[in-house]
Design a protein around this motif. Structure first.
Motif, PDB file in Angstrom:
ATOM      1  N   PHE A  95       0.862  -1.190   0.000  1.00  0.00           N
ATOM      2  CA  PHE A  95       0.000   0.000   0.000  1.00  0.00           C
ATOM      3  C   PHE A  95       0.888   1.227   0.000  1.00  0.00           C
ATOM      4  CE2 PHE A  95      -2.331   3.238   2.653  1.00  0.00           C
ATOM      5  CZ  PHE A  95      -3.133   3.683   1.612  1.00  0.00           C
ATOM      6  N   ILE A  96       0.636   2.118  -0.942  1.00  0.00           N
ATOM      7  CA  ILE A  96       1.443   3.328  -1.088  1.00  0.00           C
ATOM      8  C   ILE A  96       0.535   4.544  -1.015  1.00  0.00           C
ATOM      9  CG2 ILE A  96       3.042   4.608  -2.563  1.00  0.00           C
ATOM     10  CD1 ILE A  96       3.650   1.913  -3.967  1.00  0.00           C
ATOM     11  N   MET A  97       0.893   5.472  -0.133  1.00  0.00           N
ATOM     12  CA  MET A  97       0.212   6.763  -0.064  1.00  0.00           C
ATOM     13  C   MET A  97       1.259   7.813  -0.399  1.00  0.00           C
ATOM     14  SD  MET A  97      -1.773   8.480   3.171  1.00  0.00           S
ATOM     15  CE  MET A  97      -2.404  10.159   3.103  1.00  0.00           C
ATOM     16  N   THR A  98       1.192   8.343  -1.606  1.00  0.00           N
ATOM     17  CA  THR A  98       2.230   9.278  -2.050  1.00  0.00           C
ATOM     18  C   THR A  98       2.255  10.513  -1.155  1.00  0.00           C
ATOM     19  OG1 THR A  98       0.740  10.384  -3.605  1.00  0.00           O
ATOM     20  CG2 THR A  98       1.985   8.501  -4.434  1.00  0.00           C
ATOM     21  N   GLY A  99       3.455  11.063  -1.040  1.00  0.00           N
ATOM     22  CA  GLY A  99       3.625  12.246  -0.207  1.00  0.00           C
ATOM     23  C   GLY A  99       3.801  11.931   1.260  1.00  0.00           C
ATOM     24  N   THR A 100       3.813  10.627   1.608  1.00  0.00           N
ATOM     25  CA  THR A 100       4.009  10.199   3.000  1.00  0.00           C
ATOM     26  C   THR A 100       5.042   9.074   3.030  1.00  0.00           C
ATOM     27  OG1 THR A 100       2.369   8.416   3.060  1.00  0.00           O
ATOM     28  CG2 THR A 100       1.562  10.667   3.384  1.00  0.00           C
ATOM     29  N   ASP A 101       5.359   8.607   4.238  1.00  0.00           N
ATOM     30  CA  ASP A 101       6.294   7.492   4.351  1.00  0.00           C
ATOM     31  C   ASP A 101       5.583   6.140   4.330  1.00  0.00           C
ATOM     32  OD1 ASP A 101       4.984   7.622   6.743  1.00  0.00           O
ATOM     33  OD2 ASP A 101       6.781   7.484   8.012  1.00  0.00           O
ATOM     34  N   ILE A 102       4.283   6.128   4.014  1.00  0.00           N
ATOM     35  CA  ILE A 102       3.538   4.867   3.945  1.00  0.00           C
ATOM     36  C   ILE A 102       3.797   4.205   2.604  1.00  0.00           C
ATOM     37  CG2 ILE A 102       1.261   3.808   3.967  1.00  0.00           C
ATOM     38  CD1 ILE A 102       0.310   6.003   5.823  1.00  0.00           C
ATOM     39  N   ASN A 103       4.624   3.206   2.613  1.00  0.00           N
ATOM     40  CA  ASN A 103       4.970   2.422   1.425  1.00  0.00           C
ATOM     41  C   ASN A 103       5.485   1.075   1.933  1.00  0.00           C
ATOM     42  OD1 ASN A 103       5.978   1.270  -0.899  1.00  0.00           O
ATOM     43  ND2 ASN A 103       7.020   3.122  -1.609  1.00  0.00           N
ATOM     44  N   LYS A 104       4.550   0.223   2.341  1.00  0.00           N
ATOM     45  CA  LYS A 104       4.916  -1.032   2.999  1.00  0.00           C
ATOM     46  C   LYS A 104       4.045  -2.176   2.502  1.00  0.00           C
ATOM     47  CE  LYS A 104       5.734   1.502   7.331  1.00  0.00           C
ATOM     48  NZ  LYS A 104       5.324   1.615   8.757  1.00  0.00           N
ATOM     49  N   GLU A 105       4.479  -3.375   2.857  1.00  0.00           N
ATOM     50  CA  GLU A 105       3.676  -4.559   2.577  1.00  0.00           C
ATOM     51  C   GLU A 105       2.738  -4.822   3.746  1.00  0.00           C
ATOM     52  OE1 GLU A 105       6.155  -7.889   1.625  1.00  0.00           O
ATOM     53  OE2 GLU A 105       6.047  -7.462  -0.524  1.00  0.00           O
ATOM     54  N   TYR A 106       1.491  -5.146   3.428  1.00  0.00           N
ATOM     55  CA  TYR A 106       0.488  -5.423   4.444  1.00  0.00           C
ATOM     56  C   TYR A 106      -0.299  -6.679   4.074  1.00  0.00           C
ATOM     57  CZ  TYR A 106       1.125  -0.505   5.851  1.00  0.00           C
ATOM     58  OH  TYR A 106       1.640   0.704   6.259  1.00  0.00           O
ATOM     59  N   PHE A 107      -0.799  -7.348   5.086  1.00  0.00           N
ATOM     60  CA  PHE A 107      -1.795  -8.383   4.871  1.00  0.00           C
ATOM     61  C   PHE A 107      -3.171  -7.738   5.010  1.00  0.00           C
ATOM     62  CE2 PHE A 107       1.729 -11.189   6.217  1.00  0.00           C
ATOM     63  CZ  PHE A 107       1.701 -12.091   5.154  1.00  0.00           C
ATOM     64  N   ILE A 108      -4.098  -8.160   4.173  1.00  0.00           N
ATOM     65  CA  ILE A 108      -5.470  -7.667   4.304  1.00  0.00           C
ATOM     66  C   ILE A 108      -6.131  -8.458   5.431  1.00  0.00           C
ATOM     67  CG2 ILE A 108      -7.711  -7.386   3.203  1.00  0.00           C
ATOM     68  CD1 ILE A 108      -6.290  -7.112   0.543  1.00  0.00           C
ATOM     69  N   GLU A 109      -6.337  -7.791   6.541  1.00  0.00           N
ATOM     70  CA  GLU A 109      -6.908  -8.449   7.718  1.00  0.00           C
ATOM     71  C   GLU A 109      -8.439  -8.517   7.624  1.00  0.00           C
ATOM     72  OE1 GLU A 109      -5.862  -8.435  12.448  1.00  0.00           O
ATOM     73  OE2 GLU A 109      -5.940  -6.514  11.409  1.00  0.00           O
ATOM     74  N   LYS A 110      -9.034  -7.494   6.995  1.00  0.00           N
ATOM     75  CA  LYS A 110     -10.494  -7.471   6.850  1.00  0.00           C
ATOM     76  C   LYS A 110     -10.859  -6.580   5.673  1.00  0.00           C
ATOM     77  CE  LYS A 110     -14.741  -6.635   9.497  1.00  0.00           C
ATOM     78  NZ  LYS A 110     -15.306  -6.179  10.795  1.00  0.00           N
ATOM     79  N   PHE A 111     -11.828  -7.047   4.881  1.00  0.00           N
ATOM     80  CA  PHE A 111     -12.298  -6.263   3.734  1.00  0.00           C
ATOM     81  C   PHE A 111     -13.812  -6.406   3.684  1.00  0.00           C
ATOM     82  CE2 PHE A 111     -13.240  -6.084  -0.939  1.00  0.00           C
ATOM     83  CZ  PHE A 111     -12.971  -4.731  -1.105  1.00  0.00           C
ATOM     84  N   SER A 112     -14.515  -5.304   3.939  1.00  0.00           N
ATOM     85  CA  SER A 112     -15.979  -5.338   3.960  1.00  0.00           C
ATOM     86  C   SER A 112     -16.526  -4.305   2.982  1.00  0.00           C
ATOM     87  CB  SER A 112     -16.514  -5.058   5.370  1.00  0.00           C
ATOM     88  OG  SER A 112     -16.035  -3.823   5.864  1.00  0.00           O
ATOM     89  N   THR A 113     -17.639  -4.657   2.329  1.00  0.00           N
ATOM     90  CA  THR A 113     -18.241  -3.779   1.329  1.00  0.00           C
ATOM     91  C   THR A 113     -19.749  -3.679   1.557  1.00  0.00           C
ATOM     92  OG1 THR A 113     -18.529  -5.638  -0.204  1.00  0.00           O
ATOM     93  CG2 THR A 113     -16.510  -4.354  -0.401  1.00  0.00           C
ATOM     94  N   VAL A 114     -20.341  -2.591   1.049  1.00  0.00           N
ATOM     95  CA  VAL A 114     -21.789  -2.419   1.132  1.00  0.00           C
ATOM     96  C   VAL A 114     -22.254  -1.518  -0.018  1.00  0.00           C
ATOM     97  CG1 VAL A 114     -21.536  -0.472   2.738  1.00  0.00           C
ATOM     98  CG2 VAL A 114     -23.713  -1.693   2.592  1.00  0.00           C
ATOM     99  N   TYR A 115     -23.286  -1.983  -0.700  1.00  0.00           N
ATOM    100  CA  TYR A 115     -23.895  -1.164  -1.749  1.00  0.00           C
ATOM    101  C   TYR A 115     -24.949  -0.260  -1.119  1.00  0.00           C
ATOM    102  CZ  TYR A 115     -21.868  -4.061  -5.464  1.00  0.00           C
ATOM    103  OH  TYR A 115     -21.007  -4.692  -6.310  1.00  0.00           O
ATOM    104  N   LYS A 116     -24.985   0.992  -1.573  1.00  0.00           N
ATOM    105  CA  LYS A 116     -26.015   1.918  -1.100  1.00  0.00           C
ATOM    106  C   LYS A 116     -26.983   2.209  -2.242  1.00  0.00           C
ATOM    107  CE  LYS A 116     -23.458   4.059   2.679  1.00  0.00           C
ATOM    108  NZ  LYS A 116     -23.080   5.317   3.354  1.00  0.00           N
ATOM    109  N   GLN A 117     -28.246   2.202  -1.906  1.00  0.00           N
ATOM    110  CA  GLN A 117     -29.295   2.302  -2.912  1.00  0.00           C
ATOM    111  C   GLN A 117     -29.226   3.604  -3.721  1.00  0.00           C
ATOM    112  OE1 GLN A 117     -33.190   1.981  -1.242  1.00  0.00           O
ATOM    113  NE2 GLN A 117     -34.228   1.719  -3.203  1.00  0.00           N
ATOM    114  N   GLY A 118     -29.425   3.470  -5.028  1.00  0.00           N
ATOM    115  CA  GLY A 118     -29.577   4.655  -5.862  1.00  0.00           C
ATOM    116  C   GLY A 118     -28.406   4.954  -6.773  1.00  0.00           C
ATOM    117  N   ARG A 119     -27.159   4.799  -6.287  1.00  0.00           N
ATOM    118  CA  ARG A 119     -26.031   5.265  -7.100  1.00  0.00           C
ATOM    119  C   ARG A 119     -25.236   4.118  -7.725  1.00  0.00           C
ATOM    120  NH1 ARG A 119     -22.948   9.699  -3.477  1.00  0.00           N
ATOM    121  NH2 ARG A 119     -22.227   7.745  -2.517  1.00  0.00           N
ATOM    122  N   GLY A 120     -25.211   2.957  -7.098  1.00  0.00           N
ATOM    123  CA  GLY A 120     -24.410   1.855  -7.619  1.00  0.00           C
ATOM    124  C   GLY A 120     -22.977   1.878  -7.136  1.00  0.00           C
ATOM    125  N   ASP A 121     -22.616   2.890  -6.333  1.00  0.00           N
ATOM    126  CA  ASP A 121     -21.263   2.944  -5.759  1.00  0.00           C
ATOM    127  C   ASP A 121     -21.111   1.835  -4.713  1.00  0.00           C
ATOM    128  OD1 ASP A 121     -20.799   5.250  -7.273  1.00  0.00           O
ATOM    129  OD2 ASP A 121     -21.614   6.528  -5.680  1.00  0.00           O
TER     130      ASP A 121
END
Length: 221
Positions: A95-121
């Motif tokens: 995961f890289i966040m440009t302009g910061t020192d965050i540029n490391k390897e990570y394990f995905i510990e949790k990934f949750s998603t939810v659709y909200k009505q109307g937009r499809g996002d």
């Protein structure tokens, strides 16, 4: 200049978030062990630095909004599939966040998603746990290999010295009261001088040929 948010897999696949992330909290902590000692109270010890973790919440847009950082981004379903592949691979992701020192390897510990009505996002929350790299110095590795060789050699030597003679097809005599090695030798060989044979065959048990104990089981070669 706005920060960019990139994810990169081991095989070189990348995904850049289209919607800027409002905040990226990074937690750094240490491991403290505590013990309660009688009449002394609680005593704490530092036992190491824990892996850092990051939690990100945003959404994968279904259409190009004015606030998106770039156009031509993957659909919500494609973005979701990208992270699912990473989780299934059981490999860390960079995961890289440009302009910061965050540029490391990570394990995905949790990934949750939810659709909200109307937009499809597709709104998501992803929790990352740092995957620290383990390194072993050559000198330490060589020292460990040497210690392993010495241990194996020691065990082989110990095995040879402690191995008892093969008792198959050999007689066993139980020492009775008032018996000596010479009297036992005379009984089996007809010669008292042959006690040395018995003494040698039972060297792990008999330390002094003049001292044997009632009940001992002696091999008669």
């Amino acid at each position: 200049m706005s920060n960019e948010y990139w994810f990169k897999t081991k095989d070189g696949s990348t995904l850049r978030l289209a919607v800027p992330v409002e905040e990226v909290p990074e937690n750094l902590s240490v491991d403290i062990q505590s013990f309660n000692i009688l009449k002394k109270g609680e005593i704490c010890f530092f036992s190491g630095v824990k892996a850092s973790d990051i939690k990100i919440s945003s959404f994968f847009p279904a259409r190009d909004y004015s606030f998106c950082q770039y156009s031509g981004f993957p659909s919500p379903e494609e973005s979701k599939a990208f992270f699912k592949r990473v989780i299934d691979s059981q490999e860390p992701i960079t995961f890289i966040m440009t302009g910061t020192d965050i540029n490391k390897e990570y394990f995905i510990e949790k990934f949750s998603t939810v659709y909200k009505q109307g937009r499809g996002d597709l709104f998501f929350t992803i929790e990352l746990k740092e995957a620290p790299k383990l390194t072993i110095e050559k000198s330490s590795l060589a020292r460990k290999e040497k210690e392993d060789v010495l241990k194996r050699t020691s065990k082989k030597a110990e095995s040879k010295t402690t191995k008892r003679p093969n008792t198959k097809n050999q007689r066993v005599h139980t020492v009775a009261r008032n018996e000596t090695l010479t009297s036992i030798a005379h009984r089996y060989y007809g010669k008292t001088g042959d006690y040395r044979k018995i003494f040698k065959a039972n060297s792990l048990l008999i330390k002094n040929p003049n001292k044997i104990k009632v009940g001992w089981k002696l091999i008669i070669p």
